[in-house]
Design an enzyme around this catalytic site. Structure first.
Site, short mmCIF file in Angstrom:
data_model
loop_
_atom_site.label_atom_id
_atom_site.label_comp_id
_atom_site.label_asym_id
_atom_site.label_seq_id
_atom_site.Cartn_x
_atom_site.Cartn_y
_atom_site.Cartn_z
N ASP A 1 32.02 12.71 -18.87
CA ASP A 1 32.07 13.97 -19.50
C ASP A 1 32.71 15.01 -18.85
O ASP A 1 33.14 14.91 -17.72
CB ASP A 1 30.53 14.66 -19.75
CG ASP A 1 29.96 15.22 -18.47
OD1 ASP A 1 29.65 14.29 -17.51
OD2 ASP A 1 29.48 16.48 -18.44
N GLU B 1 26.99 15.44 -16.92
CA GLU B 1 27.00 16.15 -15.51
C GLU B 1 27.33 17.67 -15.54
O GLU B 1 26.73 18.28 -14.96
CB GLU B 1 28.01 15.38 -14.55
CG GLU B 1 27.63 15.86 -13.11
CD GLU B 1 28.48 16.94 -12.68
OE1 GLU B 1 28.13 17.68 -11.61
OE2 GLU B 1 29.20 17.25 -13.60
#
Length: 451
Positions: A92, A156
């Protein structure tokens, strides 16, 4: 780089690495599904899963984590009786911010001035590629000498803790002798660095309300309490005159012992405008690695264009607090909430909502894994000695893994050196750093297997 079979293999794989990073960067995998389609994150997750299967990983799975995102897991068996190493990265990315401010499109990997530009190129899709390169180099030179687990996180950057909660619920899944977190970076391009400490973080939404509705500023202004002004005043209370963070009850005087970060170099790295002062006191390393730092990430209020002459009834902000090693993030959150409530003026109503939280981290740099990494980096970076630095950012998973596996050694390396401009416009990765760190990781796995 000195002649070495592993290094030669990685060098030969760099064109493939660029192609793969181009494919991975193309996914707009921001784990904020109010802004970006969930399908983009799912596409990136499937890309990583397919890459692991191609490399012979077993038990490849898309793990549905409690925050609604997916983490990708795979296991590559090594020789019988070998140690187990967990390799971590995340697919991500941060939002691209103002896409028009990028020199080239943020989700199209573009080479310019010897670097590869694109959102996630360094943080941390490049980390996924780094792990793949290291494993391919080992397979081409005698095989992978350890059992390898790979975990690629899907949220994250949001700090929503999906993988942490999943790991706690499935404690055997990520168990390993050593964990390599590929989400940090060298202190400088060409200077091999492991990150010894991380600041933790907490994020709060702050809502201030004063009126039942907006009022005409000519008719009521001067007596009616302005919620936006109240919010500005309470946010200003979080900083001293010199810009130091001041949260009531939170220690802000710790010092950093280790690598020195010169002020002029920091000004250059941070692209501070001429004549603008740095904020805070103490050394730069004290300020960014060892002390708390508050940042106002955003404010909900009327934009300048289209604003009306009104006293605002309500206003909202998102506040981040970086928490230094040695401070409990949950306690820091309570102190921040209490500070905001105590410093809100005029009896205005204030509400805080916690959005994310992660604990700070300190590594044991005396462990055998660090010796193995130092030896590997000496080969990947000839003439350079491995350095220890702090990092102002947060990787909440580190503390979760340290708590779950107290005997595991945890190393933090990666591609996020200052020129990478992670989280900012025009993020990029140095292909030379990607190559050298891939070599270092491969040689580390060889060295560690032999210890």
């Amino acid at each position: 780089m000195s002649s070495n079979p592993v290094a030669e293999t990685v060098a030969s794989l760099m064109p493939t690495a660029r192609t793969e990073l181009t494919e991975l960067v193309a996914f707009r995998s921001v784990a904020d599904f109010d802004q970006f389609p969930k399908s983009e994150s799912e596409g990136a997750a499937n890309w990583v899963a397919d890459a692991l299967r191609t490399e012979g990983f077993q038990d490849v799975a898309l793990l549905d984590t409690p925050d609604g995102t997916q983490s990708v897991y795979g296991f590559l068996p090594g020789p019988e009786g070998a140690k187990t190493v967990l390799l971590y990265a995340h697919y991500d990315v941060q939002p691209p911010l103002d896409e028009a401010g990028w020199t080239t499109p943020p989700f199209e990997l573009t080479e310019r001035d010897g670097r590869w530009f694109g959102r996630g190129a360094a943080d941390c899709k490049g980390g996924v590629i780094m792990h793949l390169l290291a494993l391919r180099a080992l397979k081409a030179n005698g095989g992978v000498p350890v059992h390898v687990k790979v975990i690629a996180e899907g949220s994250e950057e949001q700090g929503t803790g999906g993988l942490e909660r999943y790991a706690e619920e499935h404690p055997d899944l990520l168990k390993a002798d050593t964990i390599v977190i590929g989400d940090a970076g060298n202190f400088r391009v060409g200077l091999p660095t492991v990150t010894a400490t991380l600041r933790g973080m907490t994020m709060l939404r702050v809502q201030v309300d004063t009126l039942e509705g907006n009022l005409h500023s000519g008719q009521f202004g001067g007596a009616a309490p302005d919620a936006l002004a109240a919010l500005i005043r309470v946010l200003d209370s979080l900083r001293a005159e010199d810009g130091s963070t001041t949260v009531d009850g939170l220690d802000a005087q710790s010092s950093w012992e280790g690598l020195t970060y010169e002020e002029e170099q920091f000004r250059k790295d941070a692209k501070v405008l001429d004549g603008v002062e740095l904020i805070g006191s103490g050394s730069v390393a004290d300020r960014i690695w060892a002390r708390p730092a508050v940042t106002v990430l955003g404010i909900d209020c009327p934009p300048v264009v289209g604003a009306t002459p009104s006293v605002q009834a309500g206003a909202r902000a998102l506040v981040s607090l970086r928490v230094p090693p040695g401070v409990d993030a949950a306690e820091a959150t309570k102190l921040l909430q209490a500070h905001l409530e105590a410093h809100t003026p005029w009896g205005a109503r204030v509400r805080t909502e916690q959005i994310g939280q992660g604990q700070p981290f300190s590594a044991d740099t005396t462990s055998p894994a660090y010796t193995a990494m130092a030896d590997a980096m000496a080969v990947a970076y000839p003439g350079q000695e491995m350095q220890y630095a702090g990092q102002g950012g947060s990787i909440p998973l580190c503390n979760t893994l340290a708590a779950l596996y107290p005997r595991a050694e945890i190393l933090l390396i990666g591609l996020s050196e200052p020129e990478a401009q992670i989280h900012a416009l025009n993020e990029s990765v140095s292909p030379e750093e990607l190559e050298r760190l891939s070599v270092a990781e491969a040689l580390f796995l060889q060295n560690y297997a032999g210890n």
